[in-house]
Design an enzyme around this catalytic site. Structure first.
Site, short mmCIF file in Angstrom:
data_model
loop_
_atom_site.label_atom_id
_atom_site.label_comp_id
_atom_site.label_asym_id
_atom_site.label_seq_id
_atom_site.Cartn_x
_atom_site.Cartn_y
_atom_site.Cartn_z
CG HIS A 1 39.22 42.61 44.62
ND1 HIS A 1 39.16 43.40 43.51
CD2 HIS A 1 38.02 42.01 44.72
CE1 HIS A 1 37.94 43.28 42.98
NE2 HIS A 1 37.23 42.43 43.70
N GLY A 2 42.30 42.02 42.49
CA GLY A 2 43.00 42.80 41.47
C GLY A 2 44.48 42.53 41.35
CD GLU B 1 41.09 37.53 50.63
OE1 GLU B 1 40.92 36.36 51.00
OE2 GLU B 1 40.89 37.93 49.47
CG HIS C 1 36.19 35.75 36.82
ND1 HIS C 1 34.92 36.28 36.74
CD2 HIS C 1 36.79 36.37 37.85
CE1 HIS C 1 34.79 37.21 37.67
NE2 HIS C 1 35.91 37.28 38.35
NE ARG D 1 28.11 38.40 43.04
CZ ARG D 1 28.74 39.52 43.44
NH1 ARG D 1 30.05 39.54 43.50
NH2 ARG D 1 28.06 40.59 43.75
N GLY E 1 42.31 35.59 41.20
CA GLY E 1 41.45 34.93 40.22
C GLY E 1 41.45 35.55 38.86
CG HIS E 2 39.49 39.33 36.33
ND1 HIS E 2 40.27 40.22 35.62
CD2 HIS E 2 38.36 39.17 35.61
CE1 HIS E 2 39.62 40.58 34.53
NE2 HIS E 2 38.47 39.96 34.51
CD GLU F 1 35.25 35.76 47.58
OE1 GLU F 1 36.21 35.23 47.01
OE2 GLU F 1 34.70 36.79 47.18
CG HIS G 1 31.78 35.12 45.86
ND1 HIS G 1 31.92 36.47 45.61
CD2 HIS G 1 30.71 35.04 46.69
CE1 HIS G 1 31.00 37.15 46.25
NE2 HIS G 1 30.24 36.30 46.91
CG ASN H 1 38.16 33.64 42.84
OD1 ASN H 1 37.45 33.19 41.95
ND2 ASN H 1 37.68 34.45 43.78
NE ARG I 1 27.08 38.67 39.57
CZ ARG I 1 27.33 39.93 39.96
NH1 ARG I 1 28.51 40.47 39.71
NH2 ARG I 1 26.43 40.64 40.58
CB THR J 1 34.16 42.19 40.97
OG1 THR J 1 34.91 41.33 41.84
CG2 THR J 1 34.84 43.55 40.93
CB THR J 2 33.84 41.68 46.19
OG1 THR J 2 33.32 40.38 45.89
CG2 THR J 2 33.56 42.01 47.63
N1 PXP Z 1 39.43 37.78 47.50
C1 PXP Z 1 38.14 38.15 47.58
C2 PXP Z 1 37.53 38.23 48.93
C3 PXP Z 1 37.38 38.43 46.43
O1 PXP Z 1 36.10 38.83 46.53
C4 PXP Z 1 38.00 38.27 45.18
C5 PXP Z 1 37.19 38.51 43.93
O2 PXP Z 1 36.20 37.55 43.82
C6 PXP Z 1 39.33 37.86 45.13
C7 PXP Z 1 40.03 37.64 46.31
C8 PXP Z 1 40.04 37.65 43.83
O3 PXP Z 1 40.08 38.86 43.16
P1 PXP Z 1 40.55 38.89 41.64
O4 PXP Z 1 39.58 38.03 40.88
O5 PXP Z 1 40.47 40.32 41.28
O6 PXP Z 1 41.94 38.32 41.61
#
Ligand code: PXP
Length: 250
Positions: free
Chosen positions: A198-199, A155, A14, A49, A220-221, A74, A47, A11, A53, A104-105
């Site tokens: 996520h995370g 997911e 960022h 949005r 991603g992050h 996304e 993503h 992702n 942003r 974030t989501t």
């Molecule tokens: N999957 C989805 C659906 C998300 O919304 C996000 C965050 O944008 C991610 C994966 C990636 O999450 P992270 O940036 O925390 O790794």
């Protein structure tokens, strides 16, 4: 269940966050996407949005035109985003909830509450050839609803588990891991392809890779942060190694 290789989707949101902090063109998130592919990413997630942003419209257009690997677009299930997805026909359309005030989501999509609104969106995207992925909590009700609505992919939201791991709350982490593993097993038994995101960091990706039903992680992050210290390519190589270790140890 699958015994295949676990795919890594990167992702790049960022990279765009850093670019937008100065309002110019650098760092270019599309350059990051190409570099991620060179380093072993098997897909790219972005993503767009409502408030733009991080990713901008032109980024999505460029990704759709230039990528040599699947684009996981996304998006919220709004008329604007659905129209864009129907035009660009990304490999996958990952439907997420979106709140303006969130950083974030924050959680999975309320597929049970929004069944009637989501059904036509899923049908349209499926018909256009994009694989619909619903970003949901790892619970039986949304998983069963995703299958009922005809989404080929779910997911599972890993954020709650990852937070518990990072905070050292072991009991909570164990319970959340079980919730993810049971959710993945249920989803696969219903014929759904199972992704997670996520995370995730090296440690949590390694642990979760041991659950054989997962076929894709979207990260991603952590990777963008790690890139500051060791570079994006090296961060992706290390993430790939962590996932492969976890999968081999299952
Ligand atoms: N999957 C989805 C659906 C998300 O919304 C996000 C965050 O944008 C991610 C994966 C990636 O999450 P992270 O940036 O925390 O790794």
């Amino acid at each position: 269940m699958t015994n295949g290789r676990l795919r890594l989707g990167v992702n790049i949101d960022h990279v765009a966050t850093v670019r937008n902090a100065r309002g110019g063109a650098l760092p270019d998130p599309i350059r990051a996407a190409h570099l991620a592919v060179k380093a072993g990413a098997e897909g790219i997630t972005a993503h767009l949005r409502e408030d733009r942003r991080h990713i901008r419209d032109v980024d999505i257009e460029r990704l759709a035109a230039e990528l040599t690997v699947p684009l996981n677009f996304e998006m919220a299930a709004t008329a604007e985003m659905i129209a864009l997805a129907l035009r660009l026909k990304p490999h996958a359309a990952c439907l997420v909830p979106e709140k303006r005030e969130e950083r974030t989501t924050e959680g999975g999509l309320d597929v049970v509450g929004q069944e009637r609104a989501l059904a036509p969106a899923i049908a349209q995207l499926n018909a256009a050839g994009s694989r619909v992925s619903l970003f949901i909590e790892p619970d039986a009700a949304p998983i069963r609803m995703a299958a009922k609505l005809g989404a080929p992919v779910v997911e599972l939201h890993t954020g709650t588990w990852c937070h518990a791991v990072v905070d050292g709350r072991q009991d909570k982490a164990d319970a959340e891991f079980r919730r993810l593993a049971e959710g993945a097993a249920l989803a696969a038994s219903l014929g759904l392809e199972v992704h997670a995101g996520h995370g995730l960091d090296y440690d949590t990706a390694r642990q979760l890779a041991a659950v054989p039903e997962f076929v894709e992680f979207n990260i991603g992050h952590f990777l963008v942060g790690e890139a500051l210290f060791i570079g994006l390519e090296q961060a992706i190589v290390q993430m790939r190694a962590a996932m492969d270790e976890g999968r081999a140890a299952k």
